[in-house]
Design a protein around this motif. Sequence first.
Motif, PDB file in Angstrom:
ATOM      1  N   UNK A 182       0.848  -1.199   0.000  1.00  0.00           N
ATOM      2  CA  UNK A 182       0.000   0.000   0.000  1.00  0.00           C
ATOM      3  C   UNK A 182       0.879   1.243   0.000  1.00  0.00           C
ATOM      4  N   UNK A 183       0.509   2.188  -0.850  1.00  0.00           N
ATOM      5  CA  UNK A 183       1.209   3.456  -0.924  1.00  0.00           C
ATOM      6  C   UNK A 183       0.162   4.567  -0.976  1.00  0.00           C
ATOM      7  N   UNK A 184       0.398   5.642  -0.207  1.00  0.00           N
ATOM      8  CA  UNK A 184      -0.515   6.785  -0.209  1.00  0.00           C
ATOM      9  C   UNK A 184      -0.055   7.778  -1.261  1.00  0.00           C
ATOM     10  N   UNK A 185      -1.021   8.307  -2.003  1.00  0.00           N
ATOM     11  CA  UNK A 185      -0.714   9.164  -3.154  1.00  0.00           C
ATOM     12  C   UNK A 185      -1.149  10.601  -2.898  1.00  0.00           C
ATOM     13  N   UNK A 186      -0.376  11.607  -3.360  1.00  0.00           N
ATOM     14  CA  UNK A 186      -0.675  13.019  -3.112  1.00  0.00           C
ATOM     15  C   UNK A 186      -1.717  13.586  -4.071  1.00  0.00           C
ATOM     16  N   UNK A 187      -2.850  12.916  -4.206  1.00  0.00           N
ATOM     17  CA  UNK A 187      -3.894  13.353  -5.131  1.00  0.00           C
ATOM     18  C   UNK A 187      -4.443  14.717  -4.736  1.00  0.00           C
TER      19      UNK A 187
ATOM     20  N   UNK B 163      -3.656   5.543 -12.393  1.00  0.00           N
ATOM     21  CA  UNK B 163      -3.768   6.986 -12.257  1.00  0.00           C
ATOM     22  C   UNK B 163      -5.032   7.301 -11.472  1.00  0.00           C
ATOM     23  N   UNK B 164      -4.908   8.144 -10.463  1.00  0.00           N
ATOM     24  CA  UNK B 164      -6.026   8.578  -9.638  1.00  0.00           C
ATOM     25  C   UNK B 164      -6.230  10.066  -9.903  1.00  0.00           C
ATOM     26  N   UNK B 165      -7.458  10.441 -10.311  1.00  0.00           N
ATOM     27  CA  UNK B 165      -7.770  11.820 -10.676  1.00  0.00           C
ATOM     28  C   UNK B 165      -8.840  12.354  -9.730  1.00  0.00           C
ATOM     29  N   UNK B 166      -8.583  13.501  -9.148  1.00  0.00           N
ATOM     30  CA  UNK B 166      -9.505  14.137  -8.217  1.00  0.00           C
ATOM     31  C   UNK B 166     -10.546  14.931  -8.992  1.00  0.00           C
ATOM     32  N   UNK B 167     -11.821  14.676  -8.725  1.00  0.00           N
ATOM     33  CA  UNK B 167     -12.917  15.447  -9.337  1.00  0.00           C
ATOM     34  C   UNK B 167     -13.793  15.968  -8.240  1.00  0.00           C
ATOM     35  N   UNK B 168     -14.635  16.936  -8.567  1.00  0.00           N
ATOM     36  CA  UNK B 168     -15.568  17.494  -7.603  1.00  0.00           C
ATOM     37  C   UNK B 168     -16.850  16.674  -7.639  1.00  0.00           C
ATOM     38  N   UNK B 169     -17.413  16.394  -6.475  1.00  0.00           N
ATOM     39  CA  UNK B 169     -18.711  15.710  -6.405  1.00  0.00           C
ATOM     40  C   UNK B 169     -19.787  16.698  -6.785  1.00  0.00           C
TER      41      UNK B 169
ATOM     42  N   UNK C  79      -2.962  17.235  -3.418  1.00  0.00           N
ATOM     43  CA  UNK C  79      -2.029  18.331  -3.703  1.00  0.00           C
ATOM     44  C   UNK C  79      -2.013  18.714  -5.175  1.00  0.00           C
ATOM     45  N   UNK C  80      -2.006  17.712  -6.056  1.00  0.00           N
ATOM     46  CA  UNK C  80      -1.847  17.966  -7.485  1.00  0.00           C
ATOM     47  C   UNK C  80      -3.128  17.808  -8.298  1.00  0.00           C
ATOM     48  N   UNK C  81      -4.127  17.138  -7.717  1.00  0.00           N
ATOM     49  CA  UNK C  81      -5.354  16.866  -8.461  1.00  0.00           C
ATOM     50  C   UNK C  81      -5.298  15.532  -9.194  1.00  0.00           C
ATOM     51  N   UNK C  82      -4.139  14.904  -9.175  1.00  0.00           N
ATOM     52  CA  UNK C  82      -3.959  13.583  -9.778  1.00  0.00           C
ATOM     53  C   UNK C  82      -2.668  12.999  -9.232  1.00  0.00           C
ATOM     54  N   UNK C  83      -2.541  11.696  -9.357  1.00  0.00           N
ATOM     55  CA  UNK C  83      -1.296  11.024  -8.971  1.00  0.00           C
ATOM     56  C   UNK C  83      -1.263   9.659  -9.621  1.00  0.00           C
ATOM     57  N   UNK C  84      -0.057   9.166  -9.814  1.00  0.00           N
ATOM     58  CA  UNK C  84       0.147   7.852 -10.416  1.00  0.00           C
ATOM     59  C   UNK C  84       0.822   6.944  -9.394  1.00  0.00           C
ATOM     60  N   UNK C  85       0.325   5.724  -9.305  1.00  0.00           N
ATOM     61  CA  UNK C  85       0.912   4.762  -8.376  1.00  0.00           C
ATOM     62  C   UNK C  85       2.293   4.341  -8.880  1.00  0.00           C
ATOM     63  N   UNK C  86       3.311   4.432  -8.040  1.00  0.00           N
ATOM     64  CA  UNK C  86       4.652   4.059  -8.482  1.00  0.00           C
ATOM     65  C   UNK C  86       4.824   2.550  -8.706  1.00  0.00           C
ATOM     66  N   UNK C  87       3.926   1.731  -8.163  1.00  0.00           N
ATOM     67  CA  UNK C  87       4.026   0.282  -8.329  1.00  0.00           C
ATOM     68  C   UNK C  87       3.326  -0.217  -9.583  1.00  0.00           C
TER      69      UNK C  87
END
Length: 76
Positions: A45-50, A64-70, A52-60
């Motif tokens: 398990x790794x925590x991602x800085x989504x 890609x995790x993308x932050x959107x507004x509900x 902070x940037x609005x998106x992040x990619x898992x290093x493993x």
Amino acid sequence: MSDPQTHDRTDLMEPSARRRYTVTAADLPVCCPTPEMYLWSSHPRVYLPVGELGYASCPYCGAIFVLTEADDEGAK
């Protein structure tokens, strides 16, 4: 605490089954694999800085995790 015997559960999805995941502020902090994924065949398990940037990619696994507004009703 969640059940460590995740291989017996049927409500979990395969780790890294998708390459892109949409998350909202309610999902923060974001980790990969997510709590909805079984862990027995997954990477650490790794925590991602989504947040902070609005998106992040898992290093493993490269997911890609993308932050959107509900929307106003709170749906994802």
